[in-house]
Design an enzyme around this catalytic site. Sequence first.
Site, PDB file in Angstrom:
ATOM      1  N   ASP A 203     -56.752 -24.510 -26.434  1.00 62.55           N
ATOM      2  CA  ASP A 203     -57.192 -24.861 -27.775  1.00 62.55           C
ATOM      3  C   ASP A 203     -57.575 -26.336 -27.827  1.00 62.55           C
ATOM      4  O   ASP A 203     -56.874 -27.190 -27.274  1.00 62.55           O
ATOM      5  CB  ASP A 203     -56.057 -24.572 -28.759  1.00 62.55           C
ATOM      6  CG  ASP A 203     -56.460 -24.723 -30.201  1.00 62.55           C
ATOM      7  OD1 ASP A 203     -57.308 -23.948 -30.658  1.00 62.55           O
ATOM      8  OD2 ASP A 203     -55.912 -25.626 -30.875  1.00 62.55           O
ATOM      9  N   GLU A 272     -61.703 -24.704 -25.172  1.00 63.36           N
ATOM     10  CA  GLU A 272     -62.458 -24.788 -26.421  1.00 63.36           C
ATOM     11  C   GLU A 272     -62.778 -26.247 -26.680  1.00 63.36           C
ATOM     12  O   GLU A 272     -61.886 -27.097 -26.674  1.00 63.36           O
ATOM     13  CB  GLU A 272     -61.634 -24.242 -27.585  1.00 63.36           C
ATOM     14  CG  GLU A 272     -62.330 -24.397 -28.931  1.00 63.36           C
ATOM     15  CD  GLU A 272     -61.394 -24.298 -30.119  1.00 63.36           C
ATOM     16  OE1 GLU A 272     -61.836 -23.803 -31.168  1.00 63.36           O
ATOM     17  OE2 GLU A 272     -60.229 -24.736 -30.012  1.00 63.36           O
TER      18      GLU A 272
END
Length: 555
Positions: A203, A272
């Site tokens: 993330d 990401e």
Amino acid sequence: MKASNSGWWRGGVIYQIYPRSYQDSNGDGIGDLPGITRRLDHIAALGADGIWLSPFFKSPMKDFGYDISDYCDVDPMFGTLADFKALVERAHELGLKVMIDQVYSHTSDQHPWFKESRSSRDNPKADWYVWADAKDDGTPPNNWLSIFGGSAWQWDTRRRQYFLHNFLTSQPDLNFHHPEVQQAVLDSVKFWLDFGVDGYRLDVVNFYFHDRQLRDNPGRGMPDGSDPAVSPVNPYAWQWHHHDKSQPENLAFLQRLRALVDQYPDTTMVGEIGDDDGLARVAQYTAAGPDGLPMLHMAYCFDLLGEPHGSTYLHGVFTRFNQIVGSGWPCWAITNHDIPRVATRWGGSNPPAGLLKAAAALQLSLRGTACLYQGDELGLPEADIAFEDLQDPYGIAMWPEFKGRDGCRTPMAWESAAPDLGFGAAGASTAPWLPVAESHRALAADRQRGQAGSVYETYRALLAWRRGVPALIHGEMALLDVHPQVLAFVREHAGERVLCAFNLSDAAVVWTPQASSRSAGTLGAVLADSGMHGAAVSGNSVAFEPWGVLFARLG
């Protein structure tokens, strides 16, 4: 020592699961690990190579698992470590790899590390988070903003200092400049690798480090809305984020992380990236480092996750990708748990099935790894959630111009006749955590399986077919000339050349590859076994129906 790696992820297909909304096994209204295990057959039958699980770790759930309070345990609402072990074992039996989503830029404020860090300025973990004194007038140390609104700094009365939070105030940022923080994170990575996971989705991987000098970000003015990753209604978008993320120190840490992961066979990582220039950062993070290996196996940004989707826009994205990323390996998603579903984003209130099939064919023929989000395979539209039913703190804060992320997170549609679409356990009396979407009922999995021409069967046929076309998995990708309706490129591998062409409009068109397109050649056999339709070849021209797709050999 580096372990062997089959490279299963290169050209593979990863299916993202949002655990809260996939399958509830115990009737409490929240999806869980045993529920996911029950539904793994659906993913294997679809033809995916692996799964990515959004966070299921211990958390107070202020951001629904992206605020972790224990990196090495399962939150009881999702099950137990034994349940996760059973999930991994069943996935592996079905030939599915298991990737987990880890959030290392920040923790929950309920994490023991933060509780200790905030207790004083001189405790052993005092510098594990980003603390700073107020300015002389009591205001925050700089102008950094939170993505979820307001200042990125929160005052703490215990230490009489501000702490940094790029998201909610309950999500304090770790201080990756501290070597003990880096080691603690690596230890948690090793825990799950030893447990048997096959990789990580990282993330906001470019958020780990901040500028030590805490310099102000420069202003950029109100955005014009042309950037799919930047919402003009959010003041976060009014800055160039030069100092609060994407710092050069991140590269050295990612090399350490890659070295650890590579000690385990057949593992991978996808990062990401949320940045002012996402493609440039993808290039940086997937380029070869000093040891000859990229920092990340693959990465994705938000260029296919906005509203723009026409052939001209996409041609520009892929042209720029080829220019700046080069040999770096991308991961392409057109929907995920943070973005409105592609059916609505690209297709409006009544998305045509042809558009959804063309989008699937396009995504699955790009050079890179494809990431499907649960419900993509059914063509589910964005759910319309009333304000009083919202759960997402982001949406609540930005309402009504931005409705948050709940619309793509509603329960999965399994059974059309079931009141809760088959999401809950039989006889469950607790309502799902988000309302089921009535617009999903006619699109439920049980209605589409075995139905010729359904979106689900189109995905299944495409995934099965592409396994036998090496050029679509391993080949290089060369764009043909830009066209106002047709996006076309050639995938080439080991002498096999496949033309991939898509009419990304609702109007018919006759298209002829331009002579100036060096990659074009004589059209050969149409690969009709792909299951795609809507294109007829005559000589060296193609007559496309609306949303038509062509796969053909090139001579």
